[in-house]
Design a protein around this motif. Structure first.
Motif, PDB file in Angstrom:
ATOM      1  N   THR A  24       0.833  -1.215   0.000  1.00  0.00           N
ATOM      2  CA  THR A  24       0.000   0.000   0.000  1.00  0.00           C
ATOM      3  C   THR A  24       0.861   1.256   0.000  1.00  0.00           C
ATOM      4  OG1 THR A  24      -1.735  -1.186   1.212  1.00  0.00           O
ATOM      5  CG2 THR A  24      -1.812   1.228   1.222  1.00  0.00           C
ATOM      6  N   PHE A  25       1.913   1.252   0.817  1.00  0.00           N
ATOM      7  CA  PHE A  25       2.819   2.409   0.847  1.00  0.00           C
ATOM      8  C   PHE A  25       3.465   2.640  -0.518  1.00  0.00           C
ATOM      9  CE2 PHE A  25       7.141   4.072   1.388  1.00  0.00           C
ATOM     10  CZ  PHE A  25       6.861   5.286   1.983  1.00  0.00           C
ATOM     11  N   ILE A  68       3.817   5.630  -5.650  1.00  0.00           N
ATOM     12  CA  ILE A  68       3.846   5.561  -7.125  1.00  0.00           C
ATOM     13  C   ILE A  68       2.712   6.399  -7.726  1.00  0.00           C
ATOM     14  CG2 ILE A  68       3.542   4.010  -9.093  1.00  0.00           C
ATOM     15  CD1 ILE A  68       5.030   1.867  -7.523  1.00  0.00           C
ATOM     16  N   LEU A  69       1.506   6.249  -7.165  1.00  0.00           N
ATOM     17  CA  LEU A  69       0.369   7.001  -7.695  1.00  0.00           C
ATOM     18  C   LEU A  69       0.608   8.511  -7.578  1.00  0.00           C
ATOM     19  CD1 LEU A  69      -2.705   4.959  -6.385  1.00  0.00           C
ATOM     20  CD2 LEU A  69      -1.853   5.100  -8.725  1.00  0.00           C
ATOM     21  N   PHE A  70       1.080   8.952  -6.408  1.00  0.00           N
ATOM     22  CA  PHE A  70       1.298  10.391  -6.230  1.00  0.00           C
ATOM     23  C   PHE A  70       2.433  10.896  -7.118  1.00  0.00           C
ATOM     24  CE2 PHE A  70       2.702  14.181  -3.785  1.00  0.00           C
ATOM     25  CZ  PHE A  70       1.522  14.900  -3.906  1.00  0.00           C
ATOM     26  N   PHE A  71       3.443  10.058  -7.316  1.00  0.00           N
ATOM     27  CA  PHE A  71       4.525  10.448  -8.219  1.00  0.00           C
ATOM     28  C   PHE A  71       3.991  10.647  -9.637  1.00  0.00           C
ATOM     29  CE2 PHE A  71       7.676   9.080 -11.379  1.00  0.00           C
ATOM     30  CZ  PHE A  71       8.686  10.004 -11.145  1.00  0.00           C
ATOM     31  N   HIS A  72       3.150   9.720 -10.089  1.00  0.00           N
ATOM     32  CA  HIS A  72       2.567   9.865 -11.430  1.00  0.00           C
ATOM     33  C   HIS A  72       1.670  11.104 -11.504  1.00  0.00           C
ATOM     34  CE1 HIS A  72       4.069   6.291 -13.414  1.00  0.00           C
ATOM     35  NE2 HIS A  72       3.760   5.558 -12.347  1.00  0.00           N
ATOM     36  N   VAL A  73       0.933  11.400 -10.415  1.00  0.00           N
ATOM     37  CA  VAL A  73       0.088  12.601 -10.397  1.00  0.00           C
ATOM     38  C   VAL A  73       0.943  13.850 -10.533  1.00  0.00           C
ATOM     39  CG1 VAL A  73      -1.368  14.023  -8.909  1.00  0.00           C
ATOM     40  CG2 VAL A  73      -1.832  11.577  -9.141  1.00  0.00           C
ATOM     41  N   GLN A  74       2.039  13.911  -9.792  1.00  0.00           N
ATOM     42  CA  GLN A  74       2.917  15.078  -9.870  1.00  0.00           C
ATOM     43  C   GLN A  74       3.530  15.226 -11.259  1.00  0.00           C
ATOM     44  OE1 GLN A  74       5.559  14.407  -6.431  1.00  0.00           O
ATOM     45  NE2 GLN A  74       4.692  16.275  -5.540  1.00  0.00           N
ATOM     46  N   GLU A  75       3.919  14.114 -11.850  1.00  0.00           N
ATOM     47  CA  GLU A  75       4.483  14.170 -13.195  1.00  0.00           C
ATOM     48  C   GLU A  75       3.452  14.684 -14.189  1.00  0.00           C
ATOM     49  OE1 GLU A  75       7.674  13.538 -14.322  1.00  0.00           O
ATOM     50  OE2 GLU A  75       8.037  13.706 -12.157  1.00  0.00           O
ATOM     51  N   VAL A 129      -5.816  10.140  -4.618  1.00  0.00           N
ATOM     52  CA  VAL A 129      -4.869   9.043  -4.331  1.00  0.00           C
ATOM     53  C   VAL A 129      -5.179   8.413  -2.979  1.00  0.00           C
ATOM     54  CG1 VAL A 129      -2.452   8.508  -3.869  1.00  0.00           C
ATOM     55  CG2 VAL A 129      -3.050   9.986  -5.793  1.00  0.00           C
ATOM     56  N   SER A 130      -5.463   9.258  -1.980  1.00  0.00           N
ATOM     57  CA  SER A 130      -5.783   8.753  -0.645  1.00  0.00           C
ATOM     58  C   SER A 130      -7.038   7.891  -0.666  1.00  0.00           C
ATOM     59  CB  SER A 130      -5.960   9.911   0.331  1.00  0.00           C
ATOM     60  OG  SER A 130      -4.756  10.658   0.448  1.00  0.00           O
ATOM     61  N   ASN A 131      -8.052   8.336  -1.406  1.00  0.00           N
ATOM     62  CA  ASN A 131      -9.279   7.543  -1.510  1.00  0.00           C
ATOM     63  C   ASN A 131      -9.011   6.203  -2.191  1.00  0.00           C
ATOM     64  OD1 ASN A 131     -10.803   9.538  -0.264  1.00  0.00           O
ATOM     65  ND2 ASN A 131     -11.302  10.558  -2.213  1.00  0.00           N
ATOM     66  N   ALA A 132      -8.167   6.239  -3.245  1.00  0.00           N
ATOM     67  CA  ALA A 132      -7.831   4.989  -3.930  1.00  0.00           C
ATOM     68  C   ALA A 132      -7.078   4.040  -2.993  1.00  0.00           C
ATOM     69  CB  ALA A 132      -6.996   5.289  -5.180  1.00  0.00           C
ATOM     70  N   VAL A 133      -6.144   4.599  -2.200  1.00  0.00           N
ATOM     71  CA  VAL A 133      -5.381   3.771  -1.259  1.00  0.00           C
ATOM     72  C   VAL A 133      -6.303   3.208  -0.183  1.00  0.00           C
ATOM     73  CG1 VAL A 133      -3.583   3.841   0.511  1.00  0.00           C
ATOM     74  CG2 VAL A 133      -3.194   4.933  -1.694  1.00  0.00           C
ATOM     75  N   LYS A 134      -7.242   4.022   0.314  1.00  0.00           N
ATOM     76  CA  LYS A 134      -8.186   3.521   1.306  1.00  0.00           C
ATOM     77  C   LYS A 134      -9.011   2.377   0.747  1.00  0.00           C
ATOM     78  CE  LYS A 134      -8.690   7.899   3.827  1.00  0.00           C
ATOM     79  NZ  LYS A 134      -9.612   9.010   4.171  1.00  0.00           N
ATOM     80  N   LEU A 135      -9.434   2.512  -0.502  1.00  0.00           N
ATOM     81  CA  LEU A 135     -10.193   1.435  -1.140  1.00  0.00           C
ATOM     82  C   LEU A 135      -9.349   0.173  -1.255  1.00  0.00           C
ATOM     83  CD1 LEU A 135     -12.767   0.493  -2.556  1.00  0.00           C
ATOM     84  CD2 LEU A 135     -11.839   1.416  -4.709  1.00  0.00           C
ATOM     85  N   ILE A 136      -8.062   0.354  -1.618  1.00  0.00           N
ATOM     86  CA  ILE A 136      -7.153  -0.795  -1.715  1.00  0.00           C
ATOM     87  C   ILE A 136      -6.997  -1.465  -0.361  1.00  0.00           C
ATOM     88  CG2 ILE A 136      -4.757  -1.455  -2.147  1.00  0.00           C
ATOM     89  CD1 ILE A 136      -4.657   0.698  -4.302  1.00  0.00           C
ATOM     90  N   ILE A 137      -6.872  -0.650   0.715  1.00  0.00           N
ATOM     91  CA  ILE A 137      -6.732  -1.204   2.063  1.00  0.00           C
ATOM     92  C   ILE A 137      -7.972  -2.007   2.448  1.00  0.00           C
ATOM     93  CG2 ILE A 137      -6.567  -0.587   4.506  1.00  0.00           C
ATOM     94  CD1 ILE A 137      -4.820   1.761   3.690  1.00  0.00           C
ATOM     95  N   GLN A 138      -9.149  -1.479   2.126  1.00  0.00           N
ATOM     96  CA  GLN A 138     -10.381  -2.188   2.449  1.00  0.00           C
ATOM     97  C   GLN A 138     -10.469  -3.521   1.700  1.00  0.00           C
ATOM     98  OE1 GLN A 138     -13.441   0.650   1.505  1.00  0.00           O
ATOM     99  NE2 GLN A 138     -12.978   1.983   3.259  1.00  0.00           N
ATOM    100  N   VAL A 139     -10.112  -3.467   0.413  1.00  0.00           N
ATOM    101  CA  VAL A 139     -10.144  -4.702  -0.387  1.00  0.00           C
ATOM    102  C   VAL A 139      -9.149  -5.712   0.156  1.00  0.00           C
ATOM    103  CG1 VAL A 139      -9.688  -5.669  -2.674  1.00  0.00           C
ATOM    104  CG2 VAL A 139     -10.974  -3.528  -2.454  1.00  0.00           C
ATOM    105  N   MET A 140      -7.924  -5.232   0.487  1.00  0.00           N
ATOM    106  CA  MET A 140      -6.903  -6.143   1.028  1.00  0.00           C
ATOM    107  C   MET A 140      -7.343  -6.746   2.355  1.00  0.00           C
ATOM    108  SD  MET A 140      -3.194  -4.460   0.157  1.00  0.00           S
ATOM    109  CE  MET A 140      -2.547  -4.479  -1.530  1.00  0.00           C
ATOM    110  N   PHE A 141      -8.011  -5.959   3.188  1.00  0.00           N
ATOM    111  CA  PHE A 141      -8.497  -6.478   4.470  1.00  0.00           C
ATOM    112  C   PHE A 141      -9.506  -7.599   4.243  1.00  0.00           C
ATOM    113  CE2 PHE A 141     -11.636  -6.398   7.902  1.00  0.00           C
ATOM    114  CZ  PHE A 141     -10.820  -6.679   8.978  1.00  0.00           C
TER     115      PHE A 141
END
Length: 492
Positions: free
Chosen positions: A37-38, A43-50, A178-190
């Motif tokens: 997740t980290f 990676i997602l935020f890096f792509h957003v900044q780019e 990005v935070s919302n996407a990561v939260k969704l990933i965390i929920q799915v992983m849980f």
């Protein structure tokens, strides 16, 4: 009692191998989820900044192209007309979400797109004051209450005006996405971890089922019943463990069976002379001649018991690592010595078939004992006038010592059985009253030398017993457990 059983069951569940496997799986999944997740967040935020930086560069390039080109309304260069340049560009360009196009003129906001600007970029903000005074193009970022802001600034300075075109992009929106996407990933992983932990518990139960059967079988094994086996399924590590355990049970069953047979046979062999001695002593009278005959019979039976016990001790010693006293032995002198001793056993036509030349590291006394046992056995199965041959040969880097006779031979059905302890051949004219340990002793001596004994025999065609020993040095831990070498009959 119920409380004790429930606590014992809870203890077995909490500290069972299955629980340890599932806990390890959950910890591994949790750790990999945190790390993953980290990494995904970064990676997602890096792509957003780019993407933001590319968008800013594109807007700035379009502004510069327009500034160095002609006014599309008049087809004339803008020159010092900064106001017209700002009007044309802001009118023809629509910014992306969270992006702001701002035209600064003489320290004030001249125009912007969109018109509504955030609080951190109002007329009295320090950021605006700083950007309005720049004299060379620059890029950078600054922090606000809404998050990080990335910008590119291009000054346009004339005699009368000091203009600055600024492209800004607030990253708070993308950061939230990005935070919302990561939260969704965390929920799915849980959810996945919980579901797969349950599946891991079920799979672990099936995988460890052979171990449970192994435990149950081990607990149910008794000395009187070693016939149980565990069904083998698959070819993985558990199946290999099951196969190994079943093979161990096979060996234990064979060993216990052999032990029982040994005790039964030994008790039978000892019971007979004891019964004979006791019977004659109970009937012993006062007649001196009768007393002498009884004493001679008793002494003969005691000698037979003594020989029997010595043979048993020898077989027991053969399992010890110090059974052999190894030395360098001259094969030719050993062969001549064996022949000389064998001729004194009985009046037969003794023949020296061959004499090998060379040296071998072996126990001279044990080899002599083995060959004498074979020679004596040959005299028991032949009669006066029959031929008995003895010889040695070196072939394929192996020493071969043999004793052959021209007796009645050994039936095929008996040729493997006679090497077992207490086994006797079923020959009608057999003249030995031994306990059937002679060939077992010979076999034990051959195996102690990392060798084997071979038998070739045909009914009414005589028998040849050959001790085969490798010429190479014998290791300290000699190969003593090769049961497939207990009996070997070469091809005729």
């Amino acid at each position: 009692m119920k409380q004790h059983n429930s606590s014992s069951l809870l203890y077995r569940i909490l500290f069972s191998l299955r629980t340890h496997i599932v806990i390890g799986y959950v910890l591994l999944m949790g750790f990999s989820s945190v790390v993953g997740t980290f990494i995904i967040d970064q990676i997602l935020f890096f792509h957003v900044q780019e993407r933001i930086k590319k968008s800013l560069v594109q807007e700035m390039q379009e502004f510069r192209m327009l500034a160095y080109g002609a006014n599309p309304e008049t087809s004339q260069p803008f020159g010092d007309d900064i106001i017209s340049l700002f009007k044309v560009f802001l009118k023809s360009n629509i910014p992306d979400d969270d992006e702001f196009l701002v035209a600064l003129l003489n320290g004030q906001i001249y125009s912007s797109s969109p018109l509504a600007l955030p609080e951190w970029f109002k007329s009295d903000s320090q950021i605006l004051k700083t950007l309005s005074q720049i004299k060379i193009a620059e890029k950078g970022e600054f922090s606000t209450a809404d998050g990080e802001v990335i910008y590119l600034a291009q000054p346009i300075i004339t005699d009368k005006n000091h203009g600055v075109f600024v492209v800004l992009h607030a990253t708070a929106g993308e950061r939230d996405e990005v935070s919302n996407a990561v939260k969704l990933i965390i929920q799915v992983m849980f959810v996945v971890t919980v579901a797969f932990s349950f599946l891991a518990w079920v799979v672990a139960s099936k995988v460890l089922k052979p171990l449970n059967l192994l435990t149950q079988t081990t607990q149910s094994i008794r000395e009187t019943d070693l016939t149980q086996r565990i069904p083998v399924k698959g070819a993985e590590e558990i199946a290999q463990l099951t196969i190994t355990f079943n093979e161990m049970l096979e060996r234990l069953e064979t060993a216990f069976s052999s032990q029982r047979d040994f005790i039964n046979d030994a008790s039978h062999e000892l019971r007979t002379p004891i019964t004979i001695i006791r019977g004659h002593l109970e009937l012993l009278g006062d007649d001196p001649q009768e007393r002498q005959e009884t004493i001679e019979l008793v002494l003969d039976e005691l000698d037979r018991m003594n020989r029997f016990v010595e043979d048993l001790l020898l077989l027991a010693k053969s399992e010890q690592p110090d059974f052999l006293n190894l030395e360098v032995v001259e094969i030719n002198s050993l062969t001549l010595e064996l022949y000389a001793k064998a001729k004194a056993l009985a009046p037969r036509q003794w023949r020296l078939d061959a004499i090998a030349r060379g040296k071998i590291r072996a126990d001279r006394q044990r080899l002599t004992q083995a060959i004498m046992n074979l020679a004596e056995n040959a005299t028991h199965h032949t009669k006066e006038g029959d031929a008995i041959g003895l010889g040695s040969d070196i072939r394929n880097n192996q020493l071969r010592l043999w004793v052959r006779d021209t007796g009645e031979g050994i039936p095929l059905s008996d040729q493997e059985r006679i090497f077992q302890r207490f086994a006797r051949g079923l020959i009608k004219h057999r003249r030995s009253n031994g306990a059937g340990l002679g060939l077992s002793i010979v076999q034990a001596i051959a195996e102690a030398h990392s060798g084997r004994i071979e038998l070739f025999s045909r009914p009414h065609g005589g028998s040849t017993f050959t001790i085969v020993i490798p010429l190479k040095p014998i290791p300290k831990s000699s190969n003593r457990g090769n049961k497939n070498l207990l009996f070997h009959r070469p091809e005729s």
